[in-house]
Design a protein around this motif. Structure first.
Motif, short mmCIF file in Angstrom:
data_model
loop_
_atom_site.label_atom_id
_atom_site.label_comp_id
_atom_site.label_asym_id
_atom_site.label_seq_id
_atom_site.Cartn_x
_atom_site.Cartn_y
_atom_site.Cartn_z
N VAL A 163 -6.45 3.81 14.01
CA VAL A 163 -7.69 3.60 13.25
C VAL A 163 -8.64 2.74 14.10
N LYS B 217 -14.32 -0.77 9.94
CA LYS B 217 -14.88 -2.14 9.82
C LYS B 217 -13.94 -3.05 9.04
N THR B 218 -13.53 -2.60 7.84
CA THR B 218 -12.65 -3.43 7.00
C THR B 218 -11.32 -3.66 7.71
N THR B 219 -10.82 -2.60 8.33
CA THR B 219 -9.53 -2.73 9.04
C THR B 219 -9.64 -3.80 10.11
N HIS C 170 -23.39 -2.43 4.84
CA HIS C 170 -24.03 -1.13 5.05
C HIS C 170 -25.52 -1.29 5.11
N TYR D 51 -2.46 2.44 10.78
CA TYR D 51 -1.62 2.20 9.60
C TYR D 51 -0.30 2.95 9.74
N SER E 224 -20.37 3.86 10.28
CA SER E 224 -20.31 4.75 9.13
C SER E 224 -19.03 4.49 8.33
N SER E 225 -18.98 5.06 7.13
CA SER E 225 -17.82 4.87 6.27
C SER E 225 -16.55 5.41 6.96
N GLY E 226 -15.52 4.61 6.95
CA GLY E 226 -14.26 5.02 7.56
C GLY E 226 -14.19 4.71 9.05
N ALA E 227 -15.21 4.03 9.58
CA ALA E 227 -15.23 3.74 11.03
C ALA E 227 -14.19 2.70 11.42
N GLN F 1 -14.98 -6.27 -1.06
CA GLN F 1 -15.49 -5.33 -2.06
C GLN F 1 -14.67 -5.39 -3.35
N SER G 23 0.83 -1.20 0.00
CA SER G 23 0.00 0.00 0.00
C SER G 23 0.87 1.26 0.00
N1 LIG Z 1 -4.00 0.91 3.63
C1 LIG Z 1 -4.33 1.98 4.37
N2 LIG Z 1 -3.38 2.85 4.73
C2 LIG Z 1 -3.68 3.92 5.49
N3 LIG Z 1 -4.91 4.21 5.94
C3 LIG Z 1 -5.91 3.39 5.62
C4 LIG Z 1 -5.68 2.22 4.82
N4 LIG Z 1 -6.87 1.59 4.67
C5 LIG Z 1 -7.78 2.31 5.35
N5 LIG Z 1 -7.23 3.38 5.92
C6 LIG Z 1 -7.89 4.37 6.78
O1 LIG Z 1 -8.43 3.70 7.92
C7 LIG Z 1 -9.68 4.21 8.27
C8 LIG Z 1 -10.69 3.05 8.36
O2 LIG Z 1 -10.86 2.49 7.08
P1 LIG Z 1 -11.75 1.20 6.81
O3 LIG Z 1 -11.60 0.84 5.39
O4 LIG Z 1 -11.40 0.19 7.82
O5 LIG Z 1 -13.21 1.76 7.11
P2 LIG Z 1 -14.61 1.07 6.85
O6 LIG Z 1 -15.38 1.26 8.08
O7 LIG Z 1 -14.44 -0.30 6.34
O8 LIG Z 1 -15.15 2.02 5.70
P3 LIG Z 1 -16.13 1.70 4.47
O9 LIG Z 1 -17.44 1.35 5.06
O10 LIG Z 1 -16.16 2.99 3.73
O11 LIG Z 1 -15.50 0.59 3.70
C9 LIG Z 1 -10.06 5.23 7.22
O12 LIG Z 1 -9.82 6.50 7.81
C10 LIG Z 1 -9.09 5.00 6.08
O13 LIG Z 1 -8.74 6.20 5.50
#
Ligand SMILES: Nc1ncnc2c1ncn2[C@@H]1O[C@H](COP(=O)(O)OP(=O)(O)OP(=O)(O)O)[C@@H](O)[C@H]1O
Length: 606
Positions: free
Chosen positions: A379, A403-405, A557, A373, A398-401, A445, A141
């Motif tokens: 995060v 979840k994926t991380t 979502h 990160y 919400s987006s950016g919360a 996704q 990344s």
């Molecule tokens: N590879 C990365 N390097 C740096 N920051 C990251 C990376 N991936 C995600 N982030 C940051 O980590 C935070 C959480 O991201 P994440 O993708 O986990 O959110 P999410 O809840 O899954 O969002 P969404 O519902 O939009 O997919 C965000 O602020 C994003 O900008």
């Protein structure tokens, strides 16, 4: 002195700097040794044939004189009475013989040098592949994929040339040594003067070589930028067309190409200068030597002729040595880039555990987990969560919360910066990661579709799947209908990254792929996001069936898809703000209730 400034003249430093690359010669050392031996033999026979040629000319011009090359053993062969043919024929035969020998050695030297180069490129390809395989996601990344492609293709191609350069250099240096021995045996005084002149020439040229080296870094970085822009342009062609940014892309591409051109021209200007300067200075030295020798030293004519003849042969060799040094210096930038990718101290590796994962018995527990990160930006903060075996745990927020991380921490794409993840009480980092990942499937996704047939894409990562099993999972994923409509059914090639599929179709292939693995742990990251409501319902049904008895971590979502989850975890800015059953959380009238209300109202207004 920065690394980049070190040069080929300092062999110890050169070895230290490039040991990661040079080590690879070990894997094809026989070929490399043969390449060097044959190159040397070819070069030596060139010297031998020149000696014979000199005697031949002497015999032609002064037929009554005994043959005197100045080298005893050659004279002995040529004047020996054992032979019944005349000396002029003997010399001609020897010339022919040595020329044929040289041609044969040249042939083998070319074969082995070329093969050694190809082996070097092959070894480097594989070494870089292994290196990339062992690196964590975080490396990718932060690294431009175009630059990586440039290293694997262009830079390895350029580095490959350094092998023949070094082999050539080695033989030329040996040849010059042989010539010097001959010269010293003829006149040590003239030889010392010649060596001094050549040494001064070498010192003078090293300044020029330094310039060549510096320009080589420019070409490497221009190549990297050009490849990066080209790859981005091709990958992003849809966006380019959609946003009508052809002109912007043209300027970027043209600029990168022009920069590459200018950097290459700078290198050419610098390194082509080395040879003519060396030639000019060396010729001046030769003329001065002739003048000195006629006025100062008294030598037999034959010896003097041979001396100059050898000297005349030395000069192009010295020029070759300088030219090759300069050419090798133009490759320094490429070597530096390959070194950069191979060195280990500055890269993130996954420390693998040793315990084989036997299968989940109780739960996966996140205990006070923090993750960022980057060091200064968390995060996820203080996540404590139990993911029970055989249950569905849904992540909402919400987006950016985050979840994926959070989901990415389970297959160890990333490791927590603080806290622990326990699998049945065992630290996840102690598990042999592939044994754990093999029991897991992820539908995310951005599932990658390979440029291969539908069948191979579904079977990716599952060895030995039967045709019937592949059909069955395609049916379960609601994909059978569209596959049947494809020109070659399951054999249809999907193109780069699945460009021949719609978003929803891509997702159904991804789901079929996950189903085929029959995983114990299933991570669904917005698994149904690209589907229309009819397909979503159908897929949701098959996912429900698939999820039965499995440990599921689902991110969605659309709350409707996770209403039946055993546990819903609500994340807000990286923290868990609520967790419990869906209905229980709704009754709390907290965050989930707000999301629920928002989505319900949105659906009503639709
Ligand atoms: N590879 C990365 N390097 C740096 N920051 C990251 C990376 N991936 C995600 N982030 C940051 O980590 C935070 C959480 O991201 P994440 O993708 O986990 O959110 P999410 O809840 O899954 O969002 P969404 O519902 O939009 O997919 C965000 O602020 C994003 O900008």
């Amino acid at each position: 002195m920065p690394k980049a400034q070190r040069n080929f003249f300092n062999l110890t430093k050169f070895w230290q700097d490039n040991s990661l690359i040079l080590k690879e010669v070990k894997s094809f050392r026989k070929i490399a040794i043969l390449a060097v031996i044959f190159s040397f033999l070819a070069a030596s026979f060139e010297g031998v044939s020149i000696g014979f040629l000199l005697s031949f000319l002497q015999k032609l011009t002064t037929p009554n004189q005994p043959i005197e090359t100045g080298i005893g053993w050659v004279d002995m062969i040529l004047t020996s009475n054992v032979w019944s043919i005349s000396p002029i024929y003997r010399i001609s035969l020897l010339i022919l013989l040595s020329t044929w020998m040289r041609a044969t050695f040249n042939y083998f030297s070319a074969i082995y040098t070329e093969s050694a180069q190809l082996h070097l490129a092959d070894s480097l390809h594989k070494l870089i592949f292994e290196q990339l395989q062992s690196l964590r996601l975080s490396y990718f990344s932060q690294t431009n994929s175009g630059e990586l492609i440039n290293i694997i293709t262009t830079e390895i191609e350029r580095t490959k040339q350094s092998f023949s350069g070094v082999a050539f250099l080695f033989t030329r240096i040996l040849t010059v040594c042989v010539y010097f021995v001959v010269m010293f045996s003829l006149s040590w005084q003239l030889s010392i003067i010649s060596v001094l002149i050549f040494a001064l020439l070498g010192v003078g040229l090293s300044t020029l070589n330094k310039r060549v080296r510096e320009t080589s870094f420019g070409i490497s970085s221009a190549n990297a930028k050009f490849t990066a822009i080209a790859v981005e342009f091709i990958n992003g062609i849809r966006t380019v067309q959609a946003f009508s940014t052809q002109e912007f892309e043209r300027q970027r591409f043209y600029q990168a190409s022009t920069n590459q051109l200018n950097a290459a021209i700078k290198v050419v200007m610098a390194w082509t200068m080395v040879r003519p300067i060396a030639e000019g200075v060396a010729t001046t030295a030769l003329i001065s030597l002739i003048v000195i020798s006629f006025t100062t030293f008294t030598l037999p004519v034959a010896s003097l002729l041979t001396f100059f003849f050898v000297l005349v042969r030395v000069i192009p060799n010295i020029q070759d040595i300088n030219g090759t040094f300069a050419a090798l210096n133009t490759l320094q930038g490429s070597l530096e880039n390959i070194r950069g990718i191979l060195q280990t101290h500055d890269k993130p590796y996954l420390r693998n555990g040793k315990l084989k994962f036997p299968g989940l018995k109780r739960s996966i527990d996140l205990v006070s987990v923090d993750f960022g990160y980057t060091a200064d930006n968390l995060v996820l903060s203080n996540i404590t969560l139990t993911i029970e075996r055989g249950k569905t745990t849904a992540l909402v927020g919400s987006s950016g919360a985050g979840k994926t991380t959070l989901a990415d921490l389970i297959p160890r794409f990333y490791d927590p910066t603080q806290g622990q993840i326990l699998v049945d009480g065992i630290d996840l980092q102690k598990l042999e990661i592939n044994s754990f990942r093999r029991k897991m499937a992820i539908v995310s996704q951005d599932t990658f579709i390979f440029n291969a047939s539908i069948r191979d894409n579904i079977a990716y990562g599952t060895t030995g799947a039967s045709e019937a099993e592949i059909r069955e999972v395609a049916k379960l994923a609601n994909a059978l209908e569209f596959i049947a409509q494809m020109p070659q059914g399951f054999d249809t090639n999907l193109g780069d990254r699945g460009v021949r599929l719609s978003g929803g179709q891509r997702q159904r292939i991804a789901i079929a792929r996950a189903l085929l693995r029959n995983p114990e742990i299933l991570i669904l990251d917005e698994a149904t996001s690209a589907l229309d409501s009819v397909s979503e319902r159908l897929i949701q049904q098959s996912l429900d069936k698939l999820s039965q008895g499995k440990t599921v971590i689902a991110i969605a979502h659309r709350l409707s898809t996770i209403a039946k989850a055993d546990k819903v975890v609500v994340l807000e800015q990286g923290r868990i703000v609520e967790q419990g059953r869906y209905q229980e959380l709704l009754e709390l009238k907290g965050k989930l209730w707000k999301y629920h209300k928002m989505q319900y109202e949105a659906t009503q207004s639709d």
